[in-house]
Design an enzyme around this catalytic site. Sequence first.
Site, mmCIF file in Angstrom:
data_model
loop_
_atom_site.group_PDB
_atom_site.id
_atom_site.type_symbol
_atom_site.label_atom_id
_atom_site.label_comp_id
_atom_site.label_asym_id
_atom_site.label_seq_id
_atom_site.Cartn_x
_atom_site.Cartn_y
_atom_site.Cartn_z
ATOM 1 N N VAL A 1 7.761 -2.868 -8.207
ATOM 2 C CA VAL A 1 6.648 -3.882 -9.063
ATOM 3 C C VAL A 1 7.135 -4.380 -10.502
ATOM 4 O O VAL A 1 8.069 -3.576 -11.027
ATOM 5 C CB VAL A 1 5.465 -3.016 -9.063
ATOM 6 C CG1 VAL A 1 4.624 -2.844 -7.732
ATOM 7 C CG2 VAL A 1 5.508 -1.578 -9.665
ATOM 8 N N TRP B 1 11.780 10.893 -7.089
ATOM 9 C CA TRP B 1 11.152 11.429 -6.182
ATOM 10 C C TRP B 1 12.139 12.487 -5.278
ATOM 11 O O TRP B 1 13.147 12.517 -4.883
ATOM 12 C CB TRP B 1 10.913 10.526 -5.008
ATOM 13 C CG TRP B 1 9.865 9.490 -5.044
ATOM 14 C CD1 TRP B 1 8.669 9.615 -5.085
ATOM 15 C CD2 TRP B 1 9.913 8.271 -5.751
ATOM 16 N NE1 TRP B 1 7.860 8.659 -5.654
ATOM 17 C CE2 TRP B 1 8.740 7.734 -5.687
ATOM 18 C CE3 TRP B 1 11.178 7.433 -6.330
ATOM 19 C CZ2 TRP B 1 8.588 6.519 -6.714
ATOM 20 C CZ3 TRP B 1 11.046 6.395 -7.010
ATOM 21 C CH2 TRP B 1 9.606 5.781 -7.120
ATOM 22 N N GLN C 1 -1.200 10.377 -0.061
ATOM 23 C CA GLN C 1 -1.265 9.064 -0.695
ATOM 24 C C GLN C 1 -1.940 8.004 0.008
ATOM 25 O O GLN C 1 -2.122 7.968 1.210
ATOM 26 C CB GLN C 1 0.098 8.383 -0.988
ATOM 27 C CG GLN C 1 0.781 9.319 -2.112
ATOM 28 C CD GLN C 1 2.139 8.714 -2.529
ATOM 29 O OE1 GLN C 1 2.687 8.003 -1.976
ATOM 30 N NE2 GLN C 1 2.656 9.203 -3.916
ATOM 31 N N HIS D 1 7.004 8.995 -0.406
ATOM 32 C CA HIS D 1 5.566 7.881 -0.853
ATOM 33 C C HIS D 1 5.354 7.129 0.420
ATOM 34 O O HIS D 1 5.929 6.901 1.503
ATOM 35 C CB HIS D 1 5.703 7.313 -2.199
ATOM 36 C CG HIS D 1 7.113 6.501 -1.964
ATOM 37 N ND1 HIS D 1 7.386 5.575 -3.009
ATOM 38 C CD2 HIS D 1 7.958 6.276 -1.073
ATOM 39 C CE1 HIS D 1 8.491 5.162 -2.791
ATOM 40 N NE2 HIS D 1 8.772 5.457 -1.701
ATOM 41 N N ARG E 1 7.649 16.141 -0.534
ATOM 42 C CA ARG E 1 8.488 16.136 -1.737
ATOM 43 C C ARG E 1 9.182 17.434 -1.462
ATOM 44 O O ARG E 1 8.664 18.610 -1.166
ATOM 45 C CB ARG E 1 7.902 16.340 -3.042
ATOM 46 C CG ARG E 1 7.023 14.891 -3.229
ATOM 47 C CD ARG E 1 7.765 13.727 -3.838
ATOM 48 N NE ARG E 1 7.061 12.663 -3.708
ATOM 49 C CZ ARG E 1 6.188 11.938 -4.657
ATOM 50 N NH1 ARG E 1 6.046 12.606 -5.764
ATOM 51 N NH2 ARG E 1 5.647 10.769 -4.535
ATOM 52 N N ALA F 1 0.303 -4.195 -5.720
ATOM 53 C CA ALA F 1 0.377 -3.072 -4.611
ATOM 54 C C ALA F 1 -0.195 -1.726 -5.835
ATOM 55 O O ALA F 1 0.032 -1.918 -6.755
ATOM 56 C CB ALA F 1 1.911 -2.504 -4.279
HETATM 57 N N1 DAH Z 1 4.798 4.982 -4.541
HETATM 58 C C1 DAH Z 1 4.888 5.736 -6.026
HETATM 59 C C2 DAH Z 1 4.713 7.091 -5.969
HETATM 60 O O1 DAH Z 1 4.898 7.661 -4.951
HETATM 61 C C3 DAH Z 1 3.142 5.257 -6.299
HETATM 62 C C4 DAH Z 1 3.045 3.784 -6.662
HETATM 63 C C5 DAH Z 1 3.208 3.170 -7.769
HETATM 64 C C6 DAH Z 1 2.763 2.790 -5.443
HETATM 65 C C7 DAH Z 1 3.232 1.725 -8.151
HETATM 66 C C8 DAH Z 1 2.698 1.542 -5.672
HETATM 67 C C9 DAH Z 1 2.823 1.209 -6.979
HETATM 68 O O2 DAH Z 1 2.347 0.667 -4.742
HETATM 69 O O3 DAH Z 1 2.859 -0.362 -7.205
HETATM 70 O O4 DAH Z 1 4.905 7.759 -7.079
#
Ligand code: DAH
Length: 350
Positions: free
Chosen positions: A264, A160, A221, A181, A207, A318
Amino acid sequence: MGTENTQKLERIQSEALEKLDTINDLKDLENWRVTYLGRKGTLTQVLRGLSQLPIEERRDIGSRGNQLKSLLEQKLSEKEESLKQADLERKLEESSIDVTLPGYSIQLGRTHPTTKILRQVCDIFASMGFEIVEGPEVEWDSYNFEALNMPKGHPARDMWDTMWVDYTDENGERPMLLRTHTSPMEIRFMERRDPPIRVIMPGKVYRYEATDATHESMFYQVEGLAIDKGITMADLKGTLYEFARKLFGEDRKIRFRCDYFPFVEPGVEVAIDCFVCHGEGCSVCGGDGWIEILGAGMTHPDVLRWVGYDPDVYTGFAFGIGLERIPMLMYGIDDIRLFYNNDMRFLKQF
Ligand code: DAH
């Protein structure tokens, strides 16, 4: 005593008032003002000459002169008012207003394509029993990274590009940033609530990007989170499958592949079969037949521990959806920057 000046004032008064009666436009009124009240006006002259008069007369003439001055000023403004009013009435009478002619039409705004898709996504998850919650765009490092299994110096932070807020705390650290995010909202929500949880958390993320057709420094998002006793990967798959079919069509196929996100385990990347070529390969799917739509996974036990949940009791999943990507695919929009340039030619099409 002082009769000469008294008479002079009386003469000025009767002459001024008489003339005033005959005036019927603003230009003549201005001349009238100059004649009597202007810098060299007759009344002004008398008042200027006061200092040359003997003391008793000075008082008398001074007071009469000033009374006359206020009288003339008052008459002047009354006259001005009535001339303006008459002028307005005349203009109204002269101009013919046709109240039956159509007016100028006001340009109606439209729903922004991002808002439109966001509403659709919210409706779908709401129909599956998910709550909808929003949170702060300026976030702490601890929520954006640390609580999500990325302590300081963790290489996954490089995924990120981050915009830091120029604020230094008492330890000399810069702990504030624009969230990269919506995942920090998972932590905020779990801190406030006990399971069972079913929630989606949409919002803007930021970003540090050199922007191009597929990268913006601000975009949307939608984060999703479900925590309860006995939630498994099958629930994740079922929920996201249902979502994809409701949004992209009933005959959609869905593909899960392993991916890595620190918060995760296991993590997956979710793709749908291309709704344009149905898997044959075309320009929308880049010839691949599949289109990636989101990242997801089973919530990491350490994340659950961070908020005080017992991972032996509770499990959950998630997911995170990049919102603009959806209308880009649906409508063949090839540049993400179009969304926030405020060009009506683009926005009017939705
Ligand atoms: N937060 C991640 C991103 O910005 C996206 C994401 C991936 C969110 C996996 C989630 C997850 O909740 O389980 O790239």
